[in-house]
Design an enzyme around this catalytic site. Structure first.
Site, PDB file in Angstrom:
ATOM      1  N   ARG A 221       2.439   5.335  11.039  1.00 20.29           N
ATOM      2  CA  ARG A 221       2.273   4.019  11.639  1.00 20.29           C
ATOM      3  C   ARG A 221       2.268   2.871  10.622  1.00 20.29           C
ATOM      4  O   ARG A 221       1.914   1.734  10.963  1.00 20.29           O
ATOM      5  CB  ARG A 221       1.009   3.985  12.498  1.00 20.29           C
TER       6      ARG A 221
ATOM      7  N   GLU B  64       0.835  -1.207   0.000  1.00 19.13           N
ATOM      8  CA  GLU B  64       0.000   0.000   0.000  1.00 19.13           C
ATOM      9  C   GLU B  64       0.861   1.245   0.000  1.00 19.13           C
ATOM     10  O   GLU B  64       1.880   1.299   0.670  1.00 19.13           O
ATOM     11  CB  GLU B  64      -0.918   0.029   1.231  1.00 19.13           C
TER      12      GLU B  64
HETATM   13  P1  ATP Z   1      -4.157  -0.882   9.650  1.00 17.74           P
HETATM   14  O1  ATP Z   1      -5.644  -0.890   9.537  1.00 17.74           O
HETATM   15  O2  ATP Z   1      -3.668  -0.159  10.865  1.00 17.74           O
HETATM   16  O3  ATP Z   1      -3.472  -0.463   8.388  1.00 17.74           O
HETATM   17  P2  ATP Z   1      -4.383  -3.678   9.139  1.00 17.74           P
HETATM   18  O4  ATP Z   1      -5.689  -3.980   9.770  1.00 17.74           O
HETATM   19  O5  ATP Z   1      -4.306  -3.501   7.664  1.00 17.74           O
HETATM   20  O6  ATP Z   1      -3.710  -2.410   9.886  1.00 17.74           O
HETATM   21  P3  ATP Z   1      -3.600  -6.370   9.681  1.00 17.74           P
HETATM   22  O7  ATP Z   1      -3.643  -6.942   8.330  1.00 17.74           O
HETATM   23  O8  ATP Z   1      -4.735  -6.588  10.582  1.00 17.74           O
HETATM   24  O9  ATP Z   1      -3.315  -4.794   9.544  1.00 17.74           O
HETATM   25  O10 ATP Z   1      -2.206  -6.813  10.341  1.00 17.74           O
HETATM   26  C1  ATP Z   1      -2.073  -7.178  11.709  1.00 17.74           C
HETATM   27  C2  ATP Z   1      -1.153  -6.200  12.438  1.00 17.74           C
HETATM   28  O11 ATP Z   1       0.090  -6.065  11.743  1.00 17.74           O
HETATM   29  C3  ATP Z   1      -1.695  -4.793  12.515  1.00 17.74           C
HETATM   30  O12 ATP Z   1      -2.583  -4.641  13.595  1.00 17.74           O
HETATM   31  C4  ATP Z   1      -0.436  -3.986  12.700  1.00 17.74           C
HETATM   32  O13 ATP Z   1       0.000  -4.002  14.048  1.00 17.74           O
HETATM   33  C5  ATP Z   1       0.576  -4.740  11.865  1.00 17.74           C
HETATM   34  N1  ATP Z   1       0.670  -4.127  10.539  1.00 17.74           N
HETATM   35  C6  ATP Z   1      -0.085  -4.372   9.474  1.00 17.74           C
HETATM   36  N2  ATP Z   1       0.252  -3.621   8.417  1.00 17.74           N
HETATM   37  C7  ATP Z   1       1.295  -2.875   8.832  1.00 17.74           C
HETATM   38  C8  ATP Z   1       2.108  -1.889   8.200  1.00 17.74           C
HETATM   39  N3  ATP Z   1       1.914  -1.552   6.914  1.00 17.74           N
HETATM   40  N4  ATP Z   1       3.096  -1.323   8.916  1.00 17.74           N
HETATM   41  C9  ATP Z   1       3.296  -1.663  10.211  1.00 17.74           C
HETATM   42  N5  ATP Z   1       2.560  -2.585  10.856  1.00 17.74           N
HETATM   43  C10 ATP Z   1       1.570  -3.189  10.191  1.00 17.74           C
END
Ligand code: ATP
Ligand code: MG
Length: 434
Positions: free
Chosen positions: A224, A218
């Protein structure tokens, strides 16, 4: 024992006065007072003062010391002397001093903390930035936090696994993937170990964990998100979402408690008073969170995800770690288990810090037939998931799990503003080097 060093700065104490030691490190600072010359040597354990009084020092040694360049690497053999005004309460009177590597000058950035550098300058010269105590402290704490994670999960009976990072298919569809060339085929960098850790449930491993890289293509440019992050993942058989939520909150609690003890010197240097979150964490349903967001003037339809602003508003209203539970089934991934008695809601949760999401998890669908249907219902082609679906055909126990972002855990714990400061060499839209 090291040939070039007998002690770290932190091993030496004032009561070793009179002992001969050999230390090694970088020249942090020099102070030339004419008749007396101070070298502040820095190693991982801290700072040491090397003191040379002109009248009492071999003239050749004294003159060579005055020609040194900051950040050069030295070893020094000398005698420990108690000195209340020196860092750590001692100084070293050198007998020999040798330069192992001379530094160029000027430095790409200041490391004494006197001049602030912006994040890009710091990241461009990350090896220098990491020589700064406060930068180092965060990574020492990250190390201790992940050690606490491993210890906790191993005590709970989890087996560590490593799953492929080069894969043929998307885990979830939707999320942007990094395509790579794999011989003459197209492949992708894995966005999550989800499918593989579930397959391990069919394999009978019962409880598995992985701490590994995840890749998200993305194009977000936020404080974050990274394009390469570290995920702490678990999957456990014969458990539901409530069981793995309980494991997750106990894990977070344990990590804070361990860091508070193991990293007391680093926390003090960073000026952080760590408060260990209390158990159990609050449970807030999606519907209740929606009400909070609406009452604060945010406009969200039932079934939509909370945007960043609404998420922050809910976080501020709650003010501590909490679980956001019972999400609408339609906005969670296809493998999320719906409630049997109210299937528009799912057995899913996010672990939230008031500032941001830390983890997502759920009970998973373990019926081959329903999983197949859900993949289709999400507009994905089940053929691409053959290797995954097959594992559900020959005995798959009920199971649940979650993925917790390591950088987000560390950055919220240490009040780090930018996620790039919670990872050694961040990968973001603009940065591919160092
Ligand atoms: P967000 O909505 O905050 O972008 P997400 O729901 O897409 O996160 P998940 O696919 O649920 O992310 O991934 C599980 C966890 O991995 C997240 O809660 C986050 O802590 C971490 N994570 C996911 N994507 C990223 C990213 N691009 N950078 C840093 N940490 C990430
Ligand atoms: Mg999530």
């Amino acid at each position: 024992m090291d040939i070039m060093r007998t002690h770290y700065a932190s091993d030496i104490t004032p009561d070793m006065s009179g002992d001969t030691v050999t230390v090694a490190g970088w020249i942090h600072e020099m102070r030339d007072l004419g008749g007396i010359y101070f070298l502040i040597l820095r190693d991982r354990g801290g700072f040491m003062q090397i003191t040379m009084v002109k009248k009492k020092t071999d003239p050749e040694l004294f003159e060579s010391a005055r020609r040194l360049i900051r950040e050069s690497v030295l070893t020094v053999t000398g005698t420990v002397k108690k000195e209340d005004k020196a860092p750590r309460g001692y100084e070293i009177i050198p007998q020999t001093l040798s330069v192992l590597s001379e530094s160029d000058s000027p430095l790409p950035m200041d490391i004494t903390g006197k001049v602030d550098a912006d994040i890009d300058t710091r990241l461009d010269s990350r090896f220098i930035d990491l020589r700064r105590r406060k930068t180092l402290d965060a990574f020492v704490i990250r190390h201790h936090a992940l050690k606490a994670v491993r210890n906790f999960l191993e005590n709970e009976g989890f087996i560590e696994i490593h799953t492929p990072k080069v894969v043929a298919a998307a885990t979830e569809g939707g999320t942007a993937l990094f395509p790579i060339t794999y011989f003459n085929r197209e492949a992708f960098l894995n966005q999550s170990p989800q499918l593989y850790k579930q397959i391990m449930m069919s394999a009978g491993f019962d409880r598995v964990y992985e701490i590994g890289a995840i890749f998200r293509a993305e194009e977000h440019d936020t404080l974050r998100h990274l394009n390469e992050a570290t995920s702490i993942d678990i999957e456990a058989s014969f458990m539901d979402h409530l069981d793995v939520m309980e494991i997750l909150e106990r894990l977070v609690h344990k990590v804070y408690a361990r860091v508070a003890v193991d990293c007391a010197p680093q926390l003090e240097e960073l000026g952080i008073e760590l408060s260990v979150p209390k158990l159990p964490f609050k449970r807030v349903s999606y519907d209740d969170a929606l009400e909070i967001a609406l009452s604060q003037g945010h406009t969200i339809e039932w079934g939509e995800d909370f945007g960043t602003a609404a998420e922050r508003a809910i976080g501020n209203a709650i003010g501590e770690h909490y679980f956001l539970t019972d999400w609408p089934t339609e906005i969670k991934p296809y493998y999320t288990h719906p409630y049997e008695d109210k299937p528009v809601y799912s057995k899913s949760f996010d672990l939230m810090h008031p500032r941001m999401e830390l983890a997502s998890g759920s009970q998973r669908i373990h019926s081959h037939k329903i999983l197949h249907e859900m993949i289709e219902a999400h507009g994905l082609n089940p053929n691409g998931f053959d290797f995954y679906l097959k594992a559900f055909q020959y005995g798959m126990p009920p199971h649940a799990g979650w993925g917790l972002g390591a950088e987000r855990l560390v950055m919220t714990m240490l009040h780090i503003e930018n996620i790039r400061d919670a990872v050694l060499f961040p990968r973001d839209r603009k940065r591919l080097s160092p």
